[in-house]
Design an enzyme around this catalytic site. Sequence first.
Site, PDB file in Angstrom:
ATOM      1  N   ARG A 132      49.279  36.393  36.450  1.00  0.00           N
ATOM      2  CA  ARG A 132      49.708  37.450  37.382  1.00  0.00           C
ATOM      3  C   ARG A 132      51.223  37.436  37.567  1.00  0.00           C
ATOM      4  NH1 ARG A 132      45.612  37.740  35.778  1.00  0.00           N
ATOM      5  NH2 ARG A 132      43.592  37.932  36.755  1.00  0.00           N
ATOM      6  N   SER A 173      42.069  42.002  45.007  1.00  0.00           N
ATOM      7  CA  SER A 173      42.280  40.563  45.245  1.00  0.00           C
ATOM      8  C   SER A 173      43.634  40.323  45.910  1.00  0.00           C
ATOM      9  CB  SER A 173      42.234  39.797  43.918  1.00  0.00           C
ATOM     10  OG  SER A 173      41.013  40.040  43.268  1.00  0.00           O
ATOM     11  N   GLU A 206      48.644  37.349  45.570  1.00  0.00           N
ATOM     12  CA  GLU A 206      48.761  38.134  44.346  1.00  0.00           C
ATOM     13  C   GLU A 206      49.473  39.455  44.649  1.00  0.00           C
ATOM     14  OE1 GLU A 206      45.691  40.266  41.274  1.00  0.00           O
ATOM     15  OE2 GLU A 206      45.231  38.232  41.868  1.00  0.00           O
TER      16      GLU A 206
END
Length: 342
Positions: free
Chosen positions: A167, A241, A338
Amino acid sequence: MGLDIQQNISLKPYNTFGLDVLADNFVRINSAQDFIDLKKNHQKLFEKGLFILGGGSNLLLTHDVSGIVIKNEILGIEKVKESDEFVWLEAGGGVVWHDFVQFTVDNHWAGLENLSLIPGTVGAAPMQNIGAYGVEIKDCFESLDAVNINSLEIEKFNGAQCQFGYRESYFKRGGKGQYLITKVCFKLRKKAEISTSYGAIQEVLKQKNISNPEIKDVSQAIIEIRKSKLPDPKDIGNSGSFFKNPTVSKELADKLKLNFPGIPSYAVEGSSDVKFPAGWLIEKSGWKGFRKGDAGVHAKQALVLVNYGMAKGKEIVELSEEIKKSVWNMFGIQLETEVNIM
């Protein structure tokens, strides 16, 4: 016809958390040249800041935005090269990611089907190195074009230059805030290498009596799984998320497995480290379904923080900090967000 620069625009329709913050100035661009002309002709607007907006799906806005907000609406999908085995596709930075994935699936070009239904745009995808169900952008990435915001030159980046991580990419670290991604090129396979080992894909395919799946079957299975697990931002504000799945040393992992029998974990390729699902850790810490005011943790998926309507960005940040503290106290694991907090 010149660009339409609007003042004091609410960004509520442009972020999936549905947070009502104001942009001093807001403009949509349809090409790299639009951006270059804008910067040259309206330099003063840039002095208080620049924020580039894609799908607004990985974003938590905590305050009004000074300077100028640019909505990347550079469209277009083009086949730029082809061989016996591969096809190279180039897509504009403003193309909706899921629309692009469905275009590849409909044309039987493989590689991105596991990334179906991820919200956002093509331009934002490499910034985040988006990933799901055992696949990441970097696996099919060929190159991207980006305007250097300072020099206004168009630069090309290959995979190594993007410095992809979990990520992560160069555009979230050293190159943060310095580029506008205008188009991205992907190298896709004509003959599929199906990946169904992650998550519940095999289970869904089995329920449908599909024993020899094609890429459209995998894509459809993932769409169904995501819809069952994740709330639609049109119904309830969220950005999917909120936290990354943490990676820890083998030593700590062994300790956790001893103290918490049944804790799910995954091996990390090329490393002795072990990855744990953040959603499981948050749920076990007692947060699933928690709500304070209009900020909360989703009732079906603890990894998703939600805005039930009128939450402020700061309230969601405060909730995320409480969750981090709680997971640290229980497991000794430091969660990382994230989502990009602004």
